[in-house]
Structures are given as C-alpha cells and as structure tokens.
Design a protein around this motif. Structure first.
Motif, mmCIF file in Angstrom:
data_model
loop_
_atom_site.group_PDB
_atom_site.id
_atom_site.type_symbol
_atom_site.label_atom_id
_atom_site.label_comp_id
_atom_site.label_asym_id
_atom_site.label_seq_id
_atom_site.Cartn_x
_atom_site.Cartn_y
_atom_site.Cartn_z
ATOM 1 N N UNK A 5 1.024 -0.722 0.836
ATOM 2 C CA UNK A 5 0.250 -1.964 0.961
ATOM 3 C C UNK A 5 -1.248 -1.696 0.919
ATOM 4 N N UNK A 6 -1.691 -0.626 1.571
ATOM 5 C CA UNK A 6 -3.116 -0.291 1.550
ATOM 6 C C UNK A 6 -3.562 0.036 0.128
ATOM 7 N N UNK A 7 -2.779 0.844 -0.582
ATOM 8 C CA UNK A 7 -3.132 1.222 -1.956
ATOM 9 C C UNK A 7 -3.161 -0.001 -2.872
ATOM 10 N N UNK A 8 -2.174 -0.868 -2.748
ATOM 11 C CA UNK A 8 -2.151 -2.084 -3.562
ATOM 12 C C UNK A 8 -3.320 -3.001 -3.194
ATOM 13 N N UNK A 9 -3.632 -3.077 -1.903
ATOM 14 C CA UNK A 9 -4.769 -3.890 -1.452
ATOM 15 C C UNK A 9 -6.082 -3.388 -2.005
ATOM 16 N N UNK A 10 -6.249 -2.071 -2.017
ATOM 17 C CA UNK A 10 -7.479 -1.496 -2.584
ATOM 18 C C UNK A 10 -7.613 -1.889 -4.047
ATOM 19 N N UNK A 11 -6.515 -1.821 -4.779
ATOM 20 C CA UNK A 11 -6.545 -2.167 -6.194
ATOM 21 C C UNK A 11 -6.917 -3.635 -6.408
ATOM 22 N N UNK B 127 -15.714 1.413 0.157
ATOM 23 C CA UNK B 127 -15.721 2.726 0.794
ATOM 24 C C UNK B 127 -14.822 2.734 2.032
ATOM 25 N N UNK B 128 -14.887 1.702 2.843
ATOM 26 C CA UNK B 128 -14.041 1.626 4.036
ATOM 27 C C UNK B 128 -12.559 1.563 3.674
ATOM 28 N N UNK B 129 -12.212 0.796 2.657
ATOM 29 C CA UNK B 129 -10.815 0.701 2.248
ATOM 30 C C UNK B 129 -10.276 2.042 1.762
#
Length: 118
Positions: A53-59, A107-109
C-alpha cells in the motif's frame, strides 16, 4: 502590439521558457521517483500488504504531484510572460512554498517506505 512588446524583452522570455522547461523536468523526475519506488518494490522478493500500500501510494501521489507541477508551471509561465510584457514584477513566493511542501511530502513518503522494509 504584443509582438513588439515581446521582441523588446527577448532575453526575459527565453529565461521564462528555460524556467518552464526546468519545472517540466522536475515534474517528470517526481513521477519517475514514484514509478521507480513501485517498480523496485513489486520486483523484490519480499513484501507485505502494508508495504504494498505504501509503494502504491507513493506512485499515485507522485503522479498527482507531477501533474500538479505541470499545471502550476504552465500557469506560472503565462503569468510571468504577461508580467514581462507589462514590465511588472510579482514574486513566485506561493509557487516556491508549494514546491517546497511537495518535495518534502515525496521525500517523507519514500523515507517511510524504506523504513518499512526492515
């Protein structure tokens, strides 16, 4: 009449175009960071639902931020063009503050994602 005014300020208009292109390159780089993070994550052997979810959110966030930069830089380009032709100066203070916030968010993400790998 516009052609006469614009031809008087060729150097300023060229500088405005270079600045616009630099913002476009910045937008492409931010979108690329999102794709790179997601690509590296989903091509790795490890992963869990939170990291996914974090990786998809960053994208997704990187894409939206990139498009916002493109729209904002286009608006700023035409605003600056108008100010050059009317010989007025208005600082891009709001745009600079917005870009600082955007860069900090990206940067934070990415930092949160990398710390979630452990």
């Amino acid at each position: 009449m516009n052609e006469i005014n614009e031809s008087k300020y060729i150097q300023q208009h060229l500088a405005n175009e270079r600045t616009f292109l630099a913002w476009i390159r910045t937008a492409i780089a931010i979108i690329g960071i999102g794709f790179l993070t997601t690509s590296l994550h989903f091509n790795s052997l490890q992963g869990n639902p939170v990291q996914d979810r974090i990786a998809a959110g960053i994208s997704v966030i990187s894409i939206f931020i990139g498009f916002a930069i493109i729209i904002g830089s286009t608006i700023n380009y035409y605003r600056t063009r108008r100010h050059i032709n009317t010989q007025t100066f208005v600082s891009a203070d709001v745009f600079i503050k917005m870009m600082t916030i955007v860069a900090t968010i990206v940067l934070l993400l990415v930092t949160v994602y990398f710390f979630s790998l452990n």
